[in-house]
Design an enzyme around this catalytic site. Sequence first.
Site, PDB file in Angstrom:
ATOM      1  N   THR A 144       0.816  -1.213   0.000  1.00 30.60           N
ATOM      2  CA  THR A 144       0.000   0.000   0.000  1.00 30.60           C
ATOM      3  C   THR A 144       0.849   1.262   0.000  1.00 30.60           C
ATOM      4  O   THR A 144       1.879   1.342   0.676  1.00 30.60           O
ATOM      5  CB  THR A 144      -0.932   0.014   1.227  1.00 30.60           C
ATOM      6  OG1 THR A 144      -1.760  -1.142   1.189  1.00 30.60           O
ATOM      7  CG2 THR A 144      -1.811   1.246   1.242  1.00 30.60           C
ATOM      8  N   ALA A 148      -2.084   4.329  -3.621  1.00 37.16           N
ATOM      9  CA  ALA A 148      -2.262   3.002  -4.220  1.00 37.16           C
ATOM     10  C   ALA A 148      -2.550   2.012  -3.101  1.00 37.16           C
ATOM     11  O   ALA A 148      -1.729   1.818  -2.211  1.00 37.16           O
ATOM     12  CB  ALA A 148      -1.022   2.586  -4.994  1.00 37.16           C
ATOM     13  N   TRP A 176       0.626   2.597   5.877  1.00 37.08           N
ATOM     14  CA  TRP A 176      -0.163   1.613   6.631  1.00 37.08           C
ATOM     15  C   TRP A 176       0.555   0.262   6.696  1.00 37.08           C
ATOM     16  O   TRP A 176      -0.075  -0.782   6.588  1.00 37.08           O
ATOM     17  CB  TRP A 176      -1.559   1.412   6.015  1.00 37.08           C
ATOM     18  CG  TRP A 176      -2.401   2.628   5.850  1.00 37.08           C
ATOM     19  CD1 TRP A 176      -2.889   3.128   4.683  1.00 37.08           C
ATOM     20  CD2 TRP A 176      -2.874   3.501   6.888  1.00 37.08           C
ATOM     21  NE1 TRP A 176      -3.626   4.256   4.910  1.00 37.08           N
ATOM     22  CE2 TRP A 176      -3.632   4.509   6.267  1.00 37.08           C
ATOM     23  CE3 TRP A 176      -2.714   3.525   8.274  1.00 37.08           C
ATOM     24  CZ2 TRP A 176      -4.249   5.525   6.992  1.00 37.08           C
ATOM     25  CZ3 TRP A 176      -3.331   4.543   8.988  1.00 37.08           C
ATOM     26  CH2 TRP A 176      -4.083   5.522   8.350  1.00 37.08           C
ATOM     27  N   ILE A 177       1.860   0.279   6.879  1.00 38.59           N
ATOM     28  CA  ILE A 177       2.618  -0.964   6.849  1.00 38.59           C
ATOM     29  C   ILE A 177       2.682  -1.563   8.255  1.00 38.59           C
ATOM     30  O   ILE A 177       3.409  -1.068   9.127  1.00 38.59           O
ATOM     31  CB  ILE A 177       4.021  -0.748   6.262  1.00 38.59           C
ATOM     32  CG1 ILE A 177       3.909  -0.052   4.889  1.00 38.59           C
ATOM     33  CG2 ILE A 177       4.739  -2.084   6.143  1.00 38.59           C
ATOM     34  CD1 ILE A 177       2.947  -0.723   3.902  1.00 38.59           C
ATOM     35  N   GLU A 387      -6.612  -5.489   3.794  1.00 39.39           N
ATOM     36  CA  GLU A 387      -6.387  -6.662   2.939  1.00 39.39           C
ATOM     37  C   GLU A 387      -7.505  -6.855   1.916  1.00 39.39           C
ATOM     38  O   GLU A 387      -7.980  -7.957   1.675  1.00 39.39           O
ATOM     39  CB  GLU A 387      -6.153  -7.908   3.796  1.00 39.39           C
ATOM     40  CG  GLU A 387      -4.871  -7.791   4.617  1.00 39.39           C
ATOM     41  CD  GLU A 387      -4.399  -9.099   5.208  1.00 39.39           C
ATOM     42  OE1 GLU A 387      -4.587 -10.147   4.577  1.00 39.39           O
ATOM     43  OE2 GLU A 387      -3.822  -9.058   6.309  1.00 39.39           O
TER      44      GLU A 387
END
Length: 408
Positions: A144, A148, A176-177, A387
């Site tokens: 993300t 994207a 958002w990792i 997800e």
Amino acid sequence: MTSTPTRQIDRLYHELLAPKETQSVRAAVRRIAEHEVAPHAVAIAGGDERTDGFPRHVFEGLASAGVFRIPFPSEVGGDGLTHPATATAAAIEELAYYSSSVAAVFDVHCILAGNALRQGTEEQQQRWLRKVAEGSVVGAFATTEPNASSDLSPQAVQTEAIRTEAGWVLNGHKRWISNSPVAGFVVVLARTGTRLSMFIVDTALPGVEVGLPDRKMGNRGQLTADIRFTDVHLTDDDLLGGAEGHGLRHALSTLAYGRIGIAAAGVGMAQAAFDHTVAHLSTRHAFGKPVAANQHWQFLLAERATEIENARTLYTKAALRLDTGNPSPEPEAAMAKHYATKLSVDMARDAVQAFGGLGFARELGADGTPGPVEAIYRDSKIGEIYEGTNEIQKWVIARQIFGRTIVG
């Protein structure tokens, strides 16, 4: 969470699908979760990402108990199960029963980062996947970006790796990792020319900068943050699978597995909220009788029990198909993800309503009693988003119904 209520799954659910192996894993992980996760669940759910941080003690407890070995083959230190995806999904449900955050950490570490590494070379698996299985390093997975997320086309992904004489130079910005503030490595999706590739990036490399953890409504123990890559030098040994241009395939197969994990987490949260509600309605009296004597609650909980049964069956079926060699078990994976995560939100909302004021409370001022279901309500919402949003899951299912020529 408050004291654990009676487990209604043991009374209402009759396992006819999952192999004995999976049932054994479920029982083992339940015992481990009761010891390693439950005592810390309230603190994790109510913490602040920037001050309380990653639940390292829980992660290390799960590692010591061998929980991270479940998804992986024996060649890299895993349990070498016959049905690893089915067992992994059951494990996630048991973890999410107490803490959605812990289940999400497991999902990202084992399913996203771990499954991506399963598609790597033997050398990459021995270097990194063995560490994932033993829990000596935390894994992250980065697709993300600020612009994207659901669209992972080469046109949308702006993170780019350019080939040089010595290997590759990576530049880009991911958002958002999950697990990134504590990760030892991150599997990164990047453009390589007109195609997408994946790279295994050691987070200690110069040019890798992980931002402050995001402050979120729920899943506070699942740390997320931005990662910036500025002229990060990589070698061909860091190219996942040793081949350029396979990144989208790697990402999509990993995310399909991830959907099953998120579905299982949704079932875990729904089951926890259901169990708390049943216990409360059975013992709380109003107008001279148990609240459960009211037909409204009888009928509503009958519907929710049916939906939990269906959701568990869906994710189990999707996982079984994955274990038989289907890398994209659709439509079951998409069905399970959108159905189970919506159910967790619906059941958590019903639980808040059933508990009344106590359902809305984080903690009672009188004696410090934590609210029994408030955290589940906050945590459950993200399942409908990450997800692959539930709208995307419906689109995936629609493509199965009408075909790509009509749906696109």
